[in-house]
Design an enzyme around this catalytic site. Structure first.
Site, PDB file in Angstrom:
ATOM      1  N   ASP A   1      -2.942 -40.862  15.330  1.00 35.02           N
ATOM      2  CA  ASP A   1      -2.589 -39.584  15.940  1.00 35.02           C
ATOM      3  C   ASP A   1      -1.462 -39.866  16.926  1.00 35.02           C
ATOM      4  OD1 ASP A   1      -2.286 -37.236  17.275  1.00 35.02           O
ATOM      5  OD2 ASP A   1      -4.370 -37.065  17.937  1.00 35.02           O
TER       6      ASP A   1
ATOM      7  N   SER B   1      15.934 -30.029  15.072  1.00 37.69           N
ATOM      8  CA  SER B   1      15.893 -28.730  14.391  1.00 37.69           C
ATOM      9  C   SER B   1      17.004 -27.841  14.918  1.00 37.69           C
ATOM     10  CB  SER B   1      14.539 -28.051  14.648  1.00 37.69           C
ATOM     11  OG  SER B   1      14.583 -26.706  14.226  1.00 37.69           O
TER      12      SER B   1
ATOM     13  N   TYR C   1       8.342 -25.074  20.647  1.00 39.62           N
ATOM     14  CA  TYR C   1       8.955 -25.862  19.567  1.00 39.62           C
ATOM     15  C   TYR C   1      10.443 -26.092  19.831  1.00 39.62           C
ATOM     16  CZ  TYR C   1      10.437 -27.251  14.888  1.00 39.62           C
ATOM     17  OH  TYR C   1      10.982 -27.933  13.820  1.00 39.62           O
TER      18      TYR C   1
ATOM     19  N   LYS D   1      12.380 -29.750  20.555  1.00 38.86           N
ATOM     20  CA  LYS D   1      13.481 -30.306  19.763  1.00 38.86           C
ATOM     21  C   LYS D   1      14.751 -30.478  20.611  1.00 38.86           C
ATOM     22  CE  LYS D   1      11.280 -30.770  15.832  1.00 38.86           C
ATOM     23  NZ  LYS D   1      11.021 -32.098  15.245  1.00 38.86           N
TER      24      LYS D   1
HETATM   25  N1  LIG Z   1      10.186 -27.209   7.508  1.00 38.39           N
HETATM   26  C1  LIG Z   1      11.290 -26.817   8.136  1.00 38.39           C
HETATM   27  O1  LIG Z   1      11.854 -25.774   7.800  1.00 38.39           O
HETATM   28  C2  LIG Z   1      11.862 -27.648   9.264  1.00 38.39           C
HETATM   29  C3  LIG Z   1      13.095 -27.241   9.825  1.00 38.39           C
HETATM   30  C4  LIG Z   1      13.650 -28.014  10.854  1.00 38.39           C
HETATM   31  C5  LIG Z   1      12.984 -29.145  11.300  1.00 38.39           C
HETATM   32  N2  LIG Z   1      11.786 -29.513  10.721  1.00 38.39           N
HETATM   33  C6  LIG Z   1      11.151 -30.740  11.208  1.00 38.39           C
HETATM   34  O2  LIG Z   1      10.970 -31.616  10.103  1.00 38.39           O
HETATM   35  C7  LIG Z   1       9.875 -32.508  10.376  1.00 38.39           C
HETATM   36  C8  LIG Z   1       8.917 -32.504   9.190  1.00 38.39           C
HETATM   37  O3  LIG Z   1       8.392 -31.195   9.042  1.00 38.39           O
HETATM   38  P1  LIG Z   1       7.748 -30.666   7.684  1.00 38.39           P
HETATM   39  O4  LIG Z   1       8.197 -29.257   7.562  1.00 38.39           O
HETATM   40  O5  LIG Z   1       7.978 -31.647   6.594  1.00 38.39           O
HETATM   41  O6  LIG Z   1       6.196 -30.628   8.145  1.00 38.39           O
HETATM   42  P2  LIG Z   1       4.831 -30.834   7.320  1.00 38.39           P
HETATM   43  O7  LIG Z   1       3.830 -29.999   8.068  1.00 38.39           O
HETATM   44  O8  LIG Z   1       5.037 -30.602   5.863  1.00 38.39           O
HETATM   45  O9  LIG Z   1       4.508 -32.392   7.539  1.00 38.39           O
HETATM   46  C9  LIG Z   1       4.219 -32.903   8.811  1.00 38.39           C
HETATM   47  C10 LIG Z   1       3.443 -34.213   8.650  1.00 38.39           C
HETATM   48  O10 LIG Z   1       3.173 -34.719   9.975  1.00 38.39           O
HETATM   49  C11 LIG Z   1       1.820 -35.116  10.034  1.00 38.39           C
HETATM   50  N3  LIG Z   1       1.312 -35.003  11.404  1.00 38.39           N
HETATM   51  C12 LIG Z   1       1.025 -33.839  12.057  1.00 38.39           C
HETATM   52  N4  LIG Z   1       0.529 -34.117  13.267  1.00 38.39           N
HETATM   53  C13 LIG Z   1       0.500 -35.475  13.395  1.00 38.39           C
HETATM   54  C14 LIG Z   1       0.078 -36.361  14.423  1.00 38.39           C
HETATM   55  N5  LIG Z   1      -0.436 -35.890  15.571  1.00 38.39           N
HETATM   56  N6  LIG Z   1       0.187 -37.695  14.235  1.00 38.39           N
HETATM   57  C15 LIG Z   1       0.691 -38.167  13.056  1.00 38.39           C
HETATM   58  N7  LIG Z   1       1.109 -37.377  12.032  1.00 38.39           N
HETATM   59  C16 LIG Z   1       1.006 -36.040  12.207  1.00 38.39           C
HETATM   60  C17 LIG Z   1       1.090 -34.154   9.102  1.00 38.39           C
HETATM   61  O11 LIG Z   1      -0.183 -34.666   8.703  1.00 38.39           O
HETATM   62  C18 LIG Z   1       2.083 -34.025   7.960  1.00 38.39           C
HETATM   63  O12 LIG Z   1       1.876 -35.024   6.980  1.00 38.39           O
HETATM   64  C19 LIG Z   1       9.250 -32.015  11.690  1.00 38.39           C
HETATM   65  O13 LIG Z   1       9.727 -32.792  12.769  1.00 38.39           O
HETATM   66  C20 LIG Z   1       9.768 -30.582  11.801  1.00 38.39           C
HETATM   67  O14 LIG Z   1       9.786 -30.131  13.133  1.00 38.39           O
HETATM   68  C21 LIG Z   1      11.225 -28.794   9.731  1.00 38.39           C
END
Ligand SMILES: NC(=O)c1ccc[n+]([C@@H]2O[C@H](COP(=O)([O-])OP(=O)(O)OC[C@H]3O[C@@H](n4cnc5c(N)ncnc54)[C@H](O)[C@@H]3O)[C@@H](O)[C@H]2O)c1
Length: 253
Positions: A56, A135, A148, A152
């Site tokens: 975690d 982001s 959020y 970022k």
């Molecule tokens: N999806 C989007 O549109 C988007 C846009 C801009 C930035 N992001 C960023 O991209 C990154 C990935 O996002 P995503 O959309 O693939 O998310 P996702 O929810 O698909 O995956 C996130 C992963 O992080 C893991 N996780 C969550 N809490 C955790 C913790 N406390 N310790 C360890 N692991 C943990 C989850 O189990 C999951 O496998 C993030 O930093 C997010 O902020 C996403």
């Protein structure tokens, strides 16, 4: 030489795509996630039997433990992708300490502590690359998504600080700002934002958000992963402290 890489949040979305991309390029991998089953599913989709580290990262001790575990499992560490993230929408006037803590502990504190712990190892080795996932939200005014966005913006500050601390030692620190990707996190957040806006016509709401992207379409984890891989493996050594926007023009310098 084989690059040894740690990817956080490797069990889903962008983290999984980055892990698969790094594995396809021959990297030895340590996959960090709080969700063991999800990390195992990613490992099963990667060649080279990646190490699985269940931590975690929002726990104060999690980030250092993950870095130590990756170094122990791989025998060293040249690449870190700080990808794990959490986001939830919350009405501006109903703000809670709980959401701020949950968001900042993972999105910001863990990124900083991993940059520090992995950076110390890379400094001693005289090489390494860290890529942080930020982001477009970090530079937008988003009343119902303030924790959020602030987390970022903090990642951007940490990226610059870590880049400066590590530049003399042959270690680069950069970031990638993905546009909207249809991942589990994004799906939940956009439904929360729709509810806060009093919208039940979710398909129209999503289409309106897509229309605001100058390129007129969303991106996907595999596309964003290509930018992460470039910074992690291919970019010139002089590229550091840089933020690469992969958002179809949603975020522009
Ligand atoms: N999806 C989007 O549109 C988007 C846009 C801009 C930035 N992001 C960023 O991209 C990154 C990935 O996002 P995503 O959309 O693939 O998310 P996702 O929810 O698909 O995956 C996130 C992963 O992080 C893991 N996780 C969550 N809490 C955790 C913790 N406390 N310790 C360890 N692991 C943990 C989850 O189990 C999951 O496998 C993030 O930093 C997010 O902020 C996403």
């Amino acid at each position: 030489m084989t690059q040894r890489a740690m990817v956080t949040g490797a069990g889903s979305g962008l983290g999984r795509a980055v892990a698969q991309g790094l594995a396809a390029r021959g990297c030895a991998l340590a996959l960090v996630d709080i969700d063991e089953a999800a990390a195992r599913a990613t490992a099963a989709a990667c060649p080279g039997a990646p190490a699985i580290l269940v931590h975690d990262l929002a726990d104060p001790a999690g980030p250092a433990a993950a870095v130590a575990g990756a170094i122990a499992a791989l025998g060293g560490l040249e690449v870190v992708v700080n990808n794990a993230g959490y986001g939830a929408a919350e009405g501006f006037f109903a703000m809670t300490a709980a959401l701020w803590d949950r968001t900042l502990d993972l999105n910001l504190r863990a990124v900083a502590l991993i940059c520090s712990a992995a950076g110390a190892h890379m400094r001693a080795a005289g090489r390494g690359r860290i890529v942080n996932i930020t982001s477009p939200a970090s530079r937008m005014a988003l009343p119902d998504y303030a924790a959020y966005a602030a987390s970022k913006a903090g990642v951007d500050a940490v990226t610059r600080a870590a880049a400066l601390a590590l530049a003399p030692y042959g270690v680069s620190v950069t970031s990638v700002a993905p546009g909207m990707m249809d991942t589990p996190m994004q799906r939940v957040t956009e439904r929360q934002l729709a509810a806060l806006a009093g919208r039940s016509d979710i398909d129209t709401f999503l289409a309106e958000r897509t229309a605001r992207i100058p390129r007129g379409m969303r991106t996907d984890p595999e596309t964003v992963a290509r930018a992460v891989l470039w910074l992690a493996l291919d970019a010139p050594d002089d590229v550091t402290a840089e933020r690469l926007n992969v958002s179809g023009g949603l975020d522009r310098d």
